[in-house]
Design an enzyme around this catalytic site. Structure first.
Site, PDB file in Angstrom:
ATOM      1  N   GLU A 147       2.753 -28.064 -24.306  1.00 29.24           N
ATOM      2  CA  GLU A 147       1.789 -27.244 -23.579  1.00 29.24           C
ATOM      3  C   GLU A 147       2.349 -26.677 -22.279  1.00 29.24           C
ATOM      4  O   GLU A 147       1.608 -26.034 -21.526  1.00 29.24           O
ATOM      5  CB  GLU A 147       0.521 -28.056 -23.340  1.00 29.24           C
ATOM      6  CG  GLU A 147      -0.228 -28.331 -24.635  1.00 29.24           C
ATOM      7  CD  GLU A 147      -1.278 -29.417 -24.511  1.00 29.24           C
ATOM      8  OE1 GLU A 147      -2.137 -29.493 -25.402  1.00 29.24           O
ATOM      9  OE2 GLU A 147      -1.237 -30.203 -23.540  1.00 29.24           O
ATOM     10  N   TRP A 194      -6.241 -33.334 -31.613  1.00 26.19           N
ATOM     11  CA  TRP A 194      -5.305 -33.656 -32.697  1.00 26.19           C
ATOM     12  C   TRP A 194      -4.765 -35.069 -32.550  1.00 26.19           C
ATOM     13  O   TRP A 194      -4.149 -35.606 -33.474  1.00 26.19           O
ATOM     14  CB  TRP A 194      -4.162 -32.648 -32.739  1.00 26.19           C
ATOM     15  CG  TRP A 194      -3.173 -32.746 -31.603  1.00 26.19           C
ATOM     16  CD1 TRP A 194      -3.441 -32.837 -30.271  1.00 26.19           C
ATOM     17  CD2 TRP A 194      -1.752 -32.765 -31.716  1.00 26.19           C
ATOM     18  NE1 TRP A 194      -2.280 -32.900 -29.543  1.00 26.19           N
ATOM     19  CE2 TRP A 194      -1.225 -32.852 -30.394  1.00 26.19           C
ATOM     20  CE3 TRP A 194      -0.854 -32.697 -32.778  1.00 26.19           C
ATOM     21  CZ2 TRP A 194       0.142 -32.887 -30.137  1.00 26.19           C
ATOM     22  CZ3 TRP A 194       0.505 -32.722 -32.518  1.00 26.19           C
ATOM     23  CH2 TRP A 194       1.000 -32.817 -31.212  1.00 26.19           C
ATOM     24  N   ASP A 195      -5.022 -35.687 -31.388  1.00 24.54           N
ATOM     25  CA  ASP A 195      -4.630 -37.073 -31.156  1.00 24.54           C
ATOM     26  C   ASP A 195      -5.067 -37.960 -32.324  1.00 24.54           C
ATOM     27  O   ASP A 195      -4.339 -38.858 -32.755  1.00 24.54           O
ATOM     28  CB  ASP A 195      -5.291 -37.616 -29.881  1.00 24.54           C
ATOM     29  CG  ASP A 195      -5.028 -36.780 -28.648  1.00 24.54           C
ATOM     30  OD1 ASP A 195      -4.830 -35.561 -28.786  1.00 24.54           O
ATOM     31  OD2 ASP A 195      -5.040 -37.336 -27.536  1.00 24.54           O
ATOM     32  N   LYS A 245       6.981 -30.523 -22.276  1.00 31.37           N
ATOM     33  CA  LYS A 245       6.005 -31.521 -21.856  1.00 31.37           C
ATOM     34  C   LYS A 245       6.053 -32.757 -22.736  1.00 31.37           C
ATOM     35  O   LYS A 245       6.028 -33.893 -22.261  1.00 31.37           O
ATOM     36  CB  LYS A 245       4.604 -30.920 -21.891  1.00 31.37           C
ATOM     37  CG  LYS A 245       3.489 -31.909 -21.533  1.00 31.37           C
ATOM     38  CD  LYS A 245       2.118 -31.267 -21.652  1.00 31.37           C
ATOM     39  CE  LYS A 245       1.008 -32.257 -21.297  1.00 31.37           C
ATOM     40  NZ  LYS A 245      -0.335 -31.666 -21.441  1.00 31.37           N
TER      41      LYS A 245
END
Length: 790
Positions: free
Chosen positions: A499, A356-357, A613
């Site tokens: 995550e 998805w970056d 995160k």
């Protein structure tokens, strides 16, 4: 040691330099100085070998699975950069003798790597070395190299081995069958490789040109061949002040190249074509080839993007240029069957897979700066519908469920199953992302929406975009789970962007984005009903849209969307996050190396702590305010501020994706100092002083985030439900910024100072935009005072 102040005069803030050689910290410069053009990426290893170097040549789209128990990855091609140099019969290495005036530099403006130094051999002979290298943006298949050696004090014998070395692997995994090697006319070397599973042919050709004291020498080399390797050996004797110059020109072609993707393809065609290209190129020579490459960079990149910052800190301008350089070389703009790897083409990290970056952190740059490339990247996702539908079926769902990691678009899910060690049990940990991190499907739908609204590209929507939107919405409709007690549809057992929280129910980001995806499909279905019934008819045949539309209608309004709490307006990240144990996170917030928390806790333990995160809930505000949901009170400015203040202290930024989002949101709520601090930290993920941060490759998403923080943060550029908004808030020590974006098919140049905004519409076609709540129209040039002073 890195230094960014070596560029002088016209090259000020254009040069990334390593000013001290260390054989123990090779990875950083190899990665951040890598060369490429979107077709290939060449890691910037030194010509002479060292134990810890990582010699990578990666070609976009050439995915292969080395073994049955491994996932597909970009294979590491043969090495063409290595020179085995002997001085008076002894191996040359900077680990021996004495080195002075060492510099290794990447010139961002020219996209050329140089290295030079004076070296005294163990026998006391002084020599001067100068290396140059580029990967052409003019001819995507071409690599140019040049080595210059001058004897400063004594007669010296120099011997050189140079050729093509296919004795390479991906961290031990061999992807290629043994191929044919050939030397034509004792000059042109050719080596053939074929991947063992995907059967992609690769042909590499190389040749050398020798001059001494500027006079070409026709040297008859010794020809050598070994297993997976072919090379030439040259021997020279230099007198004091003699200058030896060796040019090496290389071409790389594969059967995956579009011109060879045809039924009548034969490997001989590939060999002949590639050899002819080498022969044509080598006749021009390094300098002529480099000049064509330089002109392409200037015309297509630097003049087109037109980005300038006047900052008291020179690093800021260099960081933005670094971002534009890498965004260019990481992107396979030549082929819409290929995506952008999480480590770009700079190393083997993440195996060349796309995440998805791309859609949330890299694609926005191209949407606003180079819509043609943005279209190519989204067309890659359209081709990926094959793999997305495959994944949906395998998991018992309908529609298109995009893989968390994707390689060749039709492959489906390619996320590895096993990852790092569990510090408590000593076992490998399972990578759950490929199974339950599902928000990527809605992220891609958002990217289509953003592209369409910024570019007004109706043709893309008719041929590709609507189909993506409709089939992803159908997936979400089948994914929802009815909760009888709450009379709502839930999305259970997922991983959100954070995550560190696995197997959670109702991750706010996932639920809201699924809701957006389904509401968008409803809007587009109704739009086509009115405006293009023929297009709708064709899509209905293909996707059974009459039934799907009814499901979207029935379910979208009943999705559970976590609400802001009454007492503090905080939206729960998931069903349990706000109930978890809180600990002092100062140790991990101030860490030099990411994921430090894993030295004290394992995944299961971290899952039970209020620690995040990377940006999760906060991304919602940045994304949804760009949509037709921007007036929803659940994402108001007050709620945005409350959530930033709650979640930022709990976020460790253990992902390189995180800082850019926090920088943008900090700027939105008026905390410009914090926004700049986060921008600076984001820029330093690869450019910072620590020498081990980029060993596996650059951080492609954070590089996109540098641009995003500047444009969407400080310049305040934002899509808001189909309208352009510009709310600038530049840092205190920035005096001026200027750049060109594209808005609905025309370039728009924007200049910002502390108190004025200038907009120049390059094609003189009228645009409407908003500045701090006021609507403006412009069909040429306008300067707007906005009254924000220090």
């Amino acid at each position: 040691m890195m230094n960014y102040s070596q560029g002088k005069g016209e090259l000020k803030n254009w040069v990334v330099s390593e000013v001290e050689f260390s054989p123990d910290t090779l990875g950083k410069s190899e990665s951040i100085m890598y060369l490429g053009n979107g077709y290939m990426g060449l890691r910037s290893t030194t010509e002479e070998p060292y134990i810890k170097d990582k010699r990578n040549l990666l070609i976009s789209g050439t995915f292969n699975r080395a073994e049955e128990n491994e996932v597909t990855e970009l294979p590491n091609l043969a090495d063409v950069t290595r020179f085995d140099i002997r001085i008076d019969g002894e191996r040359f290495s900077l680990e021996f003798g004495e080195t002075k005036n060492y510099q290794r530099q990447l010139n961002l403006k020219t996209a050329e790597l140089t290295r030079y130094f004076d070296w005294t051999s163990p026998r006391g002979k002084e020599l001067r070395f100068h290396f140059r290298r580029f990967v052409s943006l003019d001819n995507l298949h071409l690599i140019g190299m040049k080595m210059m050696v001058e004897s400063l004090t004594d007669p010296v014998r120099i011997s050189l081995d140079s050729g093509i070395d296919a004795q390479m692997s991906n961290s031990g995994s061999q992807h290629f069958l043994e191929g044919e090697r050939r030397i034509f006319d004792k000059q042109f070397i050719q080596l053939v490789q074929t991947t063992n599973e995907s059967k992609i042919d690769v042909v590499i050709n190389t040749t050398h040109k020798i001059t001494v004291n500027d006079e070409e020498r026709i040297k008859v080399p010794e020809m050598n061949m070994d297993r997976r390797k072919v090379w030439l050996t040259y021997d020279f004797s230099l007198q004091p002040t003699d200058k030896l110059e060796i040019e090496k020109i290389t071409t790389v072609f594969t059967s995956r190249d579009k011109e060879f993707e045809k039924a009548e393809y034969t490997i001989q065609q590939l060999r002949d074509h590639s050899l002819q290209d080498l022969q044509d190129s080598s006749g021009k020579g390094y300098d002529t080839l480099f000049q064509s490459h330089l002109e392409t960079w200037q015309n297509k990149i630097w003049e087109a993007y037109n980005f300038e910052i006047n900052s008291d800190d020179d690093f800021d301008q260099l960081a933005l240029r670094f971002s534009l350089y890498h965004l260019t070389i990481m992107t396979p703009a030549h082929d819409d069957r290929m995506g952008i790897a999480a480590k770009a083409l700079s190393g083997e990290g993440y195996k060349g897979h796309s995440f998805w970056d791309t859609e949330l952190f890299i694609l926005p740059f191209f949407i606003y700066s180079n819509p043609k490339v943005a279209k190519s990247l989204l067309t890659y996702r359209y081709h990926g519908l094959v793999g997305a539908r495959k994944k949906a079926r395998e998991n018992g769902y309908l529609g298109a469920m995009y893989p968390w990691e994707v390689a060749w678009p039709t492959d489906g899910e390619v996320t590895p199953v096993w990852g790092d060690i569990d510090i408590v049990t000593g076992n490998q940990t399972k990578i759950w992302s490929g199974f339950i991190e599902q928000h990527i499907t809605a992220d891609i739908a958002f990217a289509v929406y953003q592209y369409y609204n910024v570019t007004a590209d109706q043709g893309f929507m008719d041929h590709y975009g609507y189909e993506i939107i409709f089939d992803t919405a159908t997936f979400w409709a089948s994914r929802l789970e009815w909760n009888e007690k709450k009379q709502k549809y839930h999305i259970n057992d997922v991983i959100g962007p954070d995550e560190y929280k696995e197997h959670v129910d109702n991750n706010a980001f996932t639920n809201y984005m699924a809701y957006f995806n389904m509401k968008l499909a409803i809007r587009y279905y109704e739009k086509l009903t009115m405006e293009n019934p023929m297009c709708l008819k064709e899509l209905t045949k293909k996707l059974n849209l009459d039934k799907a539309y009814q499901h979207w209608q029935d379910k979208a309004g009943k999705i559970y969307l976590p609400e802001p709490r009454e007492e503090d307006l905080v939206i729960p990240q998931d069903d349990t996050y706000l109930l978890l144990k809180e600990i002092d996170l100062a140790k991990y917030k101030n860490q030099e190396k990411v994921r430090g928390i894993y030295r004290d806790y394992n995944s299961e333990q971290i899952n039970k702590l209020q620690v995040t995160k990377q940006a999760d809930t906060l991304i919602l505000f940045y994304l949804l305010e760009q949509t037709f949901l921007n007036d929803d009170e659940r994402i108001s400015e007050a709620v945005k501020r409350a959530n930033f203040n709650y979640y930022e202290p709990k976020t460790l930024h253990d992902s390189s994706l995180s800082l850019a989002t926090h920088a943008i949101v900090a700027n939105d709520i008026g905390d410009i100092d914090l926004a700049y601090s986060l921008f600076k930290k984001s820029s330093e993920i690869d450019l910072g002083p620590l020498m081990n941060t980029s060993d596996d490759g650059v951080h492609a998403a954070s590089i996109g985030g540098i641009w995003k923080s500047a444009i969407f943060g400080f310049a305040g550029i934002r899509l808001v439900d189909g309208r352009l908004r510009i709310n600038p808030r530049i840092p205190k020590h920035w005096h001026h910024m200027k750049f060109t974006i594209h808005w609905q098919a025309q370039p728009v140049t924007i200049s910002i100072t502390k108190s004025t905004l200038s907009v120049k519409v390059e094609n003189k076609e009228s645009i409407t935009f908003e500045v701090f709540g006021e609507i403006h129209e412009c069909d040429d040039f306008i300067e707007i005072p906005f009254g924000l002073t220090e």
